[in-house]
Design an enzyme around this catalytic site. Structure first.
Site, PDB file in Angstrom:
ATOM      1  N   CYS A  86       0.718  -1.607  -0.032  1.00 43.53           N
ATOM      2  CA  CYS A  86      -0.172  -0.011  -0.430  1.00 43.53           C
ATOM      3  C   CYS A  86       0.968   1.311  -0.027  1.00 43.53           C
ATOM      4  CB  CYS A  86      -1.264  -0.066   1.484  1.00 43.53           C
ATOM      5  SG  CYS A  86      -1.988  -0.790   0.995  1.00 43.53           S
TER       6      CYS A  86
ATOM      7  N   CYS B 251      -3.044   4.885   3.047  1.00 43.06           N
ATOM      8  CA  CYS B 251      -3.236   3.843   2.498  1.00 43.06           C
ATOM      9  C   CYS B 251      -4.934   4.215   3.381  1.00 43.06           C
ATOM     10  CB  CYS B 251      -3.810   2.718   2.530  1.00 43.06           C
ATOM     11  SG  CYS B 251      -4.753   1.639   1.780  1.00 43.06           S
TER      12      CYS B 251
ATOM     13  N   CYS C 196      -2.559  -2.919  -3.893  1.00 44.56           N
ATOM     14  CA  CYS C 196      -4.001  -2.672  -3.098  1.00 44.56           C
ATOM     15  C   CYS C 196      -4.728  -2.271  -4.322  1.00 44.56           C
ATOM     16  CB  CYS C 196      -3.650  -2.124  -1.564  1.00 44.56           C
ATOM     17  SG  CYS C 196      -5.230  -1.244  -1.338  1.00 44.56           S
TER      18      CYS C 196
ATOM     19  N   CYS D 185      -5.781   2.357  -2.920  1.00 41.96           N
ATOM     20  CA  CYS D 185      -5.024   2.949  -2.796  1.00 41.96           C
ATOM     21  C   CYS D 185      -4.606   2.975  -4.177  1.00 41.96           C
ATOM     22  CB  CYS D 185      -4.163   3.201  -1.146  1.00 41.96           C
ATOM     23  SG  CYS D 185      -3.101   1.843  -1.441  1.00 41.96           S
TER      24      CYS D 185
HETATM   25 ZN   LIG Z   1      -3.756   0.049   0.030  1.00 42.16          ZN
END
Ligand SMILES: [Zn+2]
Length: 200
Positions: free
Chosen positions: A35, A39, A66, A69
Site C-alpha cells: 500500500c 492507504c 492494493c 490505494c
Molecule cells: Zn492500500
C-alpha cells in the site's frame, strides 16, 4: 531501515498521512498486499509491516498492489512528497543557520513560490512555520534540560541577536525564555543535583 525512521513512517500510516507516499511502500505481511502509507484500509500492526523504498522491491518480495490505494499510480503527489521530505531534511539539519525560503529553494533547485505551495500542500505548513516549529522545539529542550545561557540558546537555533530571539520566543511560547525556563525547571531548585542511593 532503523527504528526511528520506521516509527516516523509508521506514524504516517496510523494517521493516513500522505507525506511518505511515493517515498516508502507499506508491505503488509498478513495480507500480502503493498500500500501507500496513506492507504485508508485498516491500519496494520507494526509487527506485520515492512517498508520498501520502491514499489519494485515490494513486488519482488511477493506483495500485490492494493486495489484501494493503488500504489502503482504514483500520481502527481510523488515528486511533491519527495520535495517536501528534502526540505524537511535541510530544515532539520540547518535550523541553526540563516535559512530563508529563498535560500532553501535555491538549495533544492526549485523556485521559492513552487516550494512554498508544494510544501504547504503536502504537510499543511509553510516552510517558515516548519522552521519555527523545529527551532522552538530545540530551544524549549535546551531551556528545559541544559544550563546554557539564553543568548547561546538563541544563537544555537539561528538567532544572532538575544532580543530578537526573546521576542520571537515570546510570540510562539507565550513567555520569555527566562520565564519559560523558570516555569519548567521550577520546583527542582531545592533538590540535590544527584540522587545518592540510600543503600549501596
Ligand atoms: Zn492500500
Amino acid at each position: 531501515m532503523d527504528q526511528a525512521l520506521f516509527d516516523l513512517v509508521y506514524q504516517a500510516v496510523v494517521q493516513r498521512d500522505a507525506r511518505y507516499d511515493g517515498i516508502y511502500y507499506t508491505g503488509v505481511r498478513t495480507t500480502g498486499i503493498v500500500c501507500r502509507p496513506s492507504c485508508r484500509a485498516r491500519t496494520p500492526k507494526p509487527d506485520n509491516v515492512t517498508f520498501y523504498p520502491s514499489l519494485e522491491e515490494a513486488l519482488q518480495a511477493g506483495f500485490r498492489p492494493c486495489k484501494r490505494c493503488r500504489p502503482e499510480e504514483g500520481g502527481p503527489l510523488r515528486p511533491d512528497a519527495v520535495l517536501a521530505a528534502q526540505a524537511d531534511a535541510v530544515i532539520n539539519a540547518e535550523y541553526g543557520e540563516r535559512l530563508t525560503l529563498n535560500s532553501l529553494a535555491e538549495r533544492l533547485k526549485v523556485s521559492a513560490s513552487h516550494l512554498h505551495r508544494t510544501y504547504k500542500e503536502v504537510t499543511g505548513l509553510t516552510p517558515a512555520a516548519k522552521l519555527d516549529q523545529v527551532r522552538l522545539d530545540k530551544a524549549c529542550g535546551l531551556l528545559r534540560l541544559s544550563r546554557m545561557p539564553v543568548s547561546d540558546i538563541g544563537r544555537t537555533v539561528g538567532f544572532r541577536g538575544a532580543s530578537h530571539f526573546a521576542a520571537w520566543f515570546h510570540r510562539h511560547a507565550g513567555a520569555s525564555p527566562t520565564e519559560y525556563r523558570e516555569r519548567v525547571q521550577g520546583g527542582m531548585a531545592d533538590e540535590p543535583e544527584y540522587d545518592i542511593p540510600a543503600h549501596s
